[in-house]
Structure formats: C-alpha cells, structure tokens
Design a protein around this motif. Structure first.
Motif, short mmCIF file in Angstrom:
data_model
loop_
_atom_site.label_atom_id
_atom_site.label_comp_id
_atom_site.label_asym_id
_atom_site.label_seq_id
_atom_site.Cartn_x
_atom_site.Cartn_y
_atom_site.Cartn_z
N SER A 1 0.83 -1.19 0.00
CA SER A 1 0.00 0.00 0.00
C SER A 1 0.87 1.25 0.00
O SER A 1 0.50 2.27 0.53
N VAL A 2 2.02 1.14 -0.61
CA VAL A 2 2.98 2.22 -0.56
C VAL A 2 3.36 2.66 -1.96
O VAL A 2 3.12 1.99 -2.94
N GLY A 3 3.97 3.84 -2.04
CA GLY A 3 4.55 4.29 -3.29
C GLY A 3 3.63 5.10 -4.17
O GLY A 3 4.08 5.72 -5.12
N ALA B 1 9.62 -0.12 -12.80
CA ALA B 1 11.02 -0.43 -13.13
C ALA B 1 11.92 -0.35 -11.91
O ALA B 1 13.14 -0.19 -12.03
N SER B 2 11.36 -0.49 -10.73
CA SER B 2 12.13 -0.33 -9.49
C SER B 2 13.10 -1.47 -9.23
O SER B 2 13.98 -1.36 -8.39
N HIS C 1 13.16 -1.92 3.55
CA HIS C 1 12.73 -0.53 3.46
C HIS C 1 12.14 -0.23 2.10
O HIS C 1 11.04 0.32 1.99
N THR C 2 12.89 -0.54 1.04
CA THR C 2 12.52 -0.15 -0.32
C THR C 2 12.90 -1.24 -1.32
O THR C 2 13.56 -2.22 -0.98
N ALA C 3 12.51 -1.02 -2.57
CA ALA C 3 12.96 -1.83 -3.70
C ALA C 3 14.41 -1.44 -4.03
O ALA C 3 14.94 -0.46 -3.47
N THR D 1 11.09 3.28 -4.43
CA THR D 1 9.80 2.60 -4.31
C THR D 1 9.78 1.84 -3.01
O THR D 1 10.56 0.91 -2.79
N THR D 2 8.89 2.22 -2.13
CA THR D 2 8.92 1.72 -0.75
C THR D 2 8.33 0.33 -0.62
O THR D 2 7.40 -0.05 -1.34
N ALA D 3 8.87 -0.43 0.31
CA ALA D 3 8.31 -1.73 0.67
C ALA D 3 7.60 -1.60 2.02
O ALA D 3 6.38 -1.55 2.08
#
Length: 294
Positions: A98-100, A226-227, A263-265, A270-272
């Motif tokens: 539910s992020v990004g 494309a993350s 934390h991110t991709a 792009t956040t995880a």
C-alpha cells in the motif's frame, strides 16, 4: 472444589466421598469477552499504529461441540497515514503493498478501525493434542478515494492449526483478491510457530514466536514498475519473545518483536515497508499490554 477441601479439613469427610463429586458439566453455549490496551498494535511483526497506543476488544461465542464465532476490533492508523505526504511526493502506508502511490490533492484514504470476523471449529485428540480450522475476515471500514497502485485492504484468510500442550503451529492463506492492499496477492501465506509456556507456579508465562509471511512472486508492475522489485520484496520473517503475568484478574504483558522487513525496492525510492514518515513499520518493536477477560 475449594468448598469441598474446607469440608474435608473441618468435618473429616472421607477422601472417597470427596472423589465422588463430579465437576460441573461444560455448558452447551458460552460467551466471553475481552478488552485491552497496548502501547502499540503489532500484527505479524508490523506496527499497525505507527508506534502509538491502541484500544482493543472482542466477543467470542463457543458451542460445546467445538464450533465458535467471534469478532474483534482495534484502532489502527496505517491506512490513514498515507495522507501525511505532500502532492506528488511518494507516500506510504504501514502495510505491505500500500505504498509508493502519489498523494492526490482533494482525494483521501482513511481507515481508523480494524474489525475482524471469524469462525471455525476447534477440538482435541489423543493426549493433549488440539486442532483448529477456520476462516477470518479483516475488515477496514473507511474512505478509499486515492487507491493508486495498491488496493483496498479488506482481506479474507483460511487457517488451520495443530497444537500440543503449549506449542501451536498455524498456517494462514489469503483467499481474497488482495491481501492487506497488495495487488496480485491472492494466495499469500503466513506460517507461524508459537509457544506459551507457564513458568511453574509463579503465574508468569513465557511467549516465544517465529513467523514467515510470503507473497507470490508476481511482478505487480502496476506498483513496482522499473524499481527492480516484485511482490517477493514483501516477504519477511518475524520473531517475538515476551512475558505475561496474571494479577488481580488482569493479564499484563511485555514483549519484544523483530521483523526483517525491507525498506525499499532496489531503486531506493519505491517503498516496501517504509511508511509516510520514513519509518520501517517492521524491525524492532517493544509492546506493553494489559487486558481483562470477562
């Protein structure tokens, strides 16, 4: 039984007579409730309230055959937290998938309540073995105007558990289209092993837990783009260790948990599991709790 013991001591009632007294039969229908306060609501290693307190409670109905129904509620903030962003800035929620998505002026998402409904069947077999099968619906009433690259968080899971004495192994599998807002996530699973060990006659209990959350490896390009990431970036393992103590009819608890959430991709943007405030909602957590059953 306490009254019987007193009678034995005062009036010399024989032990043979005392042993003929049968325990009260199990009622065909029973209803119980619970109410509690926690320093933060942590679910499967993830903070649902961004480290803030929560008030929780539920009601359970149990039939003597083993069938049960229940409902449980807690305040949350993870879905509403997305509105903390600024226009066109990446913002996120304290939930996987539910992020990004960019914040859109004039649109908002808000869900301040988690309301669970569940039912199933629980029984025992052999010597101190139990099993439990059921279905649970995680329902988040609210406003969902700015869903972007994620989806509404309502989730349905089926589960099965087997236990021996104080040890329980449980498997949960998502059967709804989305799992806690993650796109292309049907079939996500959670496997956990939990021990609830009484520490002699002290009244203290030791809790130990390990769990593994898995999402399918679908590309979910609508979110990850494309993350360099895919839904496997939502996979993690969580651990919990805690102590409980019953005192004057209240249950007190203190627990530490850790989830190795990303934390991110790979693109670093792009956040995880990073929320809108720049905090990973997994990792180290400490939770204090007090509850009452009635």
């Amino acid at each position: 039984m306490k009254g019987i013991a007193i009678a034995v001591a005062l009036f010399g009632v024989s032990s043979a007579f005392a042993q003929t007294v049968s325990p009260a039969p199990t009622p065909e229908h029973s209803v119980t409730g619970n109410l509690g306060v926690v320093s933060q609501y942590v679910f499967r290693g993830l903070s649902q309230t961004d480290g803030k307190p929560a008030v929780q409670g539920g009601i359970d109905y149990v039939h003597s055959s083993g069938f049960y129904l229940g409902t449980w509620l807690s305040n949350i903030s993870w879905f509403t937290d997305q509105n903390a962003g600024v226009k066109n800035a990446p913002v996120s929620l304290a939930s996987p998938g539910s992020v990004g998505a960019p914040y859109t002026a004039g649109a908002s998402n808000s869900a301040s309540l988690e309301w669970d409904f569940y039912g199933g069947y629980k029984s025992s077999f052999a010597d101190e073995w139990t099993y439990d099968v059921g279905l649970i619906r995680y329902y988040y009433p609210g406003r969902f105007d700015n869903l972007g690259a994620y989806r509404q968080p309502d989730t349905t899971e089926v589960y099965g558990a087997i236990g021996y004495k104080w040890l329980t192994l449980k498997y949960s599998r998502g059967i709804s289209t989305y799992t806690f807002g993650v796109n292309e996530s049907r079939g996500a699973s959670y496997l956990d092993l939990t021990a609830q060990i009484p520490l002699g006659e002290s009244g203290f209990g030791l809790q130990a837990h390990i769990g593994r959350q898995n999402y399918s490896g679908n590309a979910n390009t609508g979110y990850w783009g494309a993350s360099g990431g895919n839904n496997n970036y939502f996979d993690y393992t969580d651990y919990r260790l805690g102590l409980t103590k019953e005192y004057y009819g209240f249950n007190f608890g203190l627990a530490w948990s850790y989830a190795n959430t990303r934390h991110t991709a790979p693109d670093g943007n792009t956040t995880a599991y990073m929320n809108a405030f720049g905090r990973n909602i997994g990792r180290d957590r400490v939770v204090a709790s007090v509850s009452k059953s009635f």
